[in-house]
Write an enzyme that holds these catalytic residues in place. Structure first.
Site, PDB file in Angstrom:
ATOM      1  N   ARG A   1       0.826  -1.205   0.000  1.00 50.54           N
ATOM      2  CA  ARG A   1       0.000   0.000   0.000  1.00 50.54           C
ATOM      3  C   ARG A   1       0.864   1.260   0.000  1.00 50.54           C
ATOM      4  O   ARG A   1       1.905   1.333   0.652  1.00 50.54           O
ATOM      5  CB  ARG A   1      -0.920   0.025   1.222  1.00 50.54           C
ATOM      6  CG  ARG A   1      -1.992  -1.041   1.209  1.00 50.54           C
ATOM      7  CD  ARG A   1      -2.952  -0.836   2.368  1.00 50.54           C
ATOM      8  NE  ARG A   1      -3.714   0.409   2.218  1.00 50.54           N
ATOM      9  CZ  ARG A   1      -4.487   0.919   3.169  1.00 50.54           C
ATOM     10  NH1 ARG A   1      -4.588   0.303   4.340  1.00 50.54           N
ATOM     11  NH2 ARG A   1      -5.158   2.036   2.965  1.00 50.54           N
TER      12      ARG A   1
ATOM     13  N   TYR B   1       0.292   5.750  -0.025  1.00 45.92           N
ATOM     14  CA  TYR B   1      -0.602   6.889  -0.069  1.00 45.92           C
ATOM     15  C   TYR B   1      -0.637   7.421  -1.495  1.00 45.92           C
ATOM     16  O   TYR B   1       0.325   7.251  -2.255  1.00 45.92           O
ATOM     17  CB  TYR B   1      -0.127   7.984   0.877  1.00 45.92           C
ATOM     18  CG  TYR B   1      -0.278   7.657   2.343  1.00 45.92           C
ATOM     19  CD1 TYR B   1      -1.518   7.389   2.898  1.00 45.92           C
ATOM     20  CD2 TYR B   1       0.825   7.649   3.197  1.00 45.92           C
ATOM     21  CE1 TYR B   1      -1.670   7.107   4.248  1.00 45.92           C
ATOM     22  CE2 TYR B   1       0.688   7.365   4.550  1.00 45.92           C
ATOM     23  CZ  TYR B   1      -0.554   7.093   5.054  1.00 45.92           C
ATOM     24  OH  TYR B   1      -0.690   6.813   6.384  1.00 45.92           O
TER      25      TYR B   1
ATOM     26  N   ASP C   1      -9.480   2.326  17.360  1.00 44.91           N
ATOM     27  CA  ASP C   1      -9.172   1.608  16.119  1.00 44.91           C
ATOM     28  C   ASP C   1      -8.245   0.410  16.314  1.00 44.91           C
ATOM     29  O   ASP C   1      -7.753  -0.166  15.337  1.00 44.91           O
ATOM     30  CB  ASP C   1      -8.583   2.566  15.078  1.00 44.91           C
ATOM     31  CG  ASP C   1      -7.173   3.049  15.432  1.00 44.91           C
ATOM     32  OD1 ASP C   1      -6.693   2.778  16.559  1.00 44.91           O
ATOM     33  OD2 ASP C   1      -6.539   3.684  14.568  1.00 44.91           O
TER      34      ASP C   1
ATOM     35  N   ASP D   1      -1.320   7.525  16.885  1.00 41.62           N
ATOM     36  CA  ASP D   1      -0.491   8.100  15.823  1.00 41.62           C
ATOM     37  C   ASP D   1       0.023   9.481  16.210  1.00 41.62           C
ATOM     38  O   ASP D   1      -0.652  10.242  16.905  1.00 41.62           O
ATOM     39  CB  ASP D   1      -1.305   8.229  14.532  1.00 41.62           C
ATOM     40  CG  ASP D   1      -1.767   6.886  14.001  1.00 41.62           C
ATOM     41  OD1 ASP D   1      -1.026   5.901  14.150  1.00 41.62           O
ATOM     42  OD2 ASP D   1      -2.878   6.819  13.434  1.00 41.62           O
TER      43      ASP D   1
ATOM     44  N   ASP E   1      -9.404   7.462  15.531  1.00 35.27           N
ATOM     45  CA  ASP E   1      -7.989   7.323  15.176  1.00 35.27           C
ATOM     46  C   ASP E   1      -7.285   8.644  15.492  1.00 35.27           C
ATOM     47  O   ASP E   1      -7.130   9.507  14.639  1.00 35.27           O
ATOM     48  CB  ASP E   1      -7.893   6.980  13.677  1.00 35.27           C
ATOM     49  CG  ASP E   1      -6.473   6.663  13.229  1.00 35.27           C
ATOM     50  OD1 ASP E   1      -5.564   6.658  14.068  1.00 35.27           O
ATOM     51  OD2 ASP E   1      -6.287   6.424  12.023  1.00 35.27           O
TER      52      ASP E   1
END
Length: 296
Positions: free
Chosen positions: A136, A138, A169, A174, A206
């Protein structure tokens, strides 16, 4: 044949810490202007300690890369001073004292490979995320260093009444680090939190803690959300918009944000860190179900 490379996970001093039994946290509250969302106007303290720490000059951890970057088998493991594998999520201390914390870079600024701690693998190494067997990325580069706060966990069984009742989550918290230097995958930076954004991703909460590395030349100028607005004008809006929109090119809806679509101040960010550190402590003590999460 797989290759392995070992390097320091920190570029300056680190800490030596003893894991104890109970979480430690403190909020030393000043009277903010509260032009933005504030936690409250009182001092809150939790005096139980999770770690006994002292500063040391040499870095306490190294990273060991296995495999080649941008391949399915690439992993970044963390090693302690005896070259044993440890978990960046569970074994690197969170709290450094004086309102500062360890931050682990997963995705360096100006890059797009979606790197993350593999919470379901032994020793929780950093790897590139996959979807349907493909790596993956962005759709465009992220403009800040991005990663996690160790020893935090957003509990998926807890609904946050302040953020539309959204559940955690199931990941560490983060961090978006706004300093000028580009970090490296697996690098450990000392940071101070400045603000928090309550992103809601497909119904899950999140958190994004906005912070700055203590080594940044402007770190002494910013101590709360107002300092970000003054010395990094437009940055909070840019962070919110980036995380709101990054899934749109893939045909998905924009992410939402709670707390009135605004960033909360430093004390609210510290509240989030305190609560998620407490959730992590319950997780590793097996007071709550771990599911497929690795606790090693």
């Amino acid at each position: 044949m797989a290759t392995a490379r070992v390097m320091s996970a920190a570029t300056n001093s680190s800490v030596s810490c003893l894991l104890l039994k109970k979480p430690f946290f403190s909020l030393n509250k000043k009277n903010p202007s509260c032009n933005n969302l504030c936690f409250n106007n009182t001092t809150k303290r939790v005096s139980k300690r999770l770690f006994s720490c002292k500063s040391i000059y040499n870095p306490g951890f190294q990273i060991k890369e296995e495999g080649q970057p941008e391949t399915l088998d690439y992993r970044v493991y963390f090693l302690d001073s005896s070259d044993k594998k440890v978990s960046p999520w569970h074994d690197i201390p969170l709290h450094l004292g004086d309102g500062t914390f360890n931050f682990i870079v997963e995705i360096p600024k100006e890059s797009s490979a979606k790197m993350e701690v593999a919470t379901d693998e032994q020793f929780t190494p950093i790897k590139q995320d996959t979807k349907k067997g493909k790596l993956r990325y962005y759709p465009y580069n992220i403009n800040w260093n991005y990663g996690l706060l160790p020893q935090t966990w957003e509990d998926p069984s807890l609904a946050n009444a302040e953020v539309e009742g959204a559940f955690g989550d199931n990941d560490p918290v983060d961090v978006v680090e706004i300093g000028e230097r580009r970090g490296k995958v697996g690098e450990i930076l000392k940071i101070k939190p400045l603000a928090a954004l309550a992103m809601i991703d497909e119904g899950e909460l999140d958190w994004k803690i906005v912070a700055i590395s203590l080594d940044d030349p402007r770190a002494s100028l910013v101590n709360d959300i107002d300092g970000v607005e003054k010395h990094f004008p437009g940055t909070l809006t840019a962070i919110r918009d980036w995380f709101r929109d990054y899934k749109i090119p893939d045909g998905k809806p924009a992410n939402k944000f709670g707390l009135g679509n605004k960033a909360a101040n430093k004390d609210y960010a510290l509240k989030v860190i305190m609560e998620t550190n407490e959730s992590w402590a319950k997780l590793v003590k097996r007071s709550v179900p771990a599911g497929e999460l690795s606790l090693v």
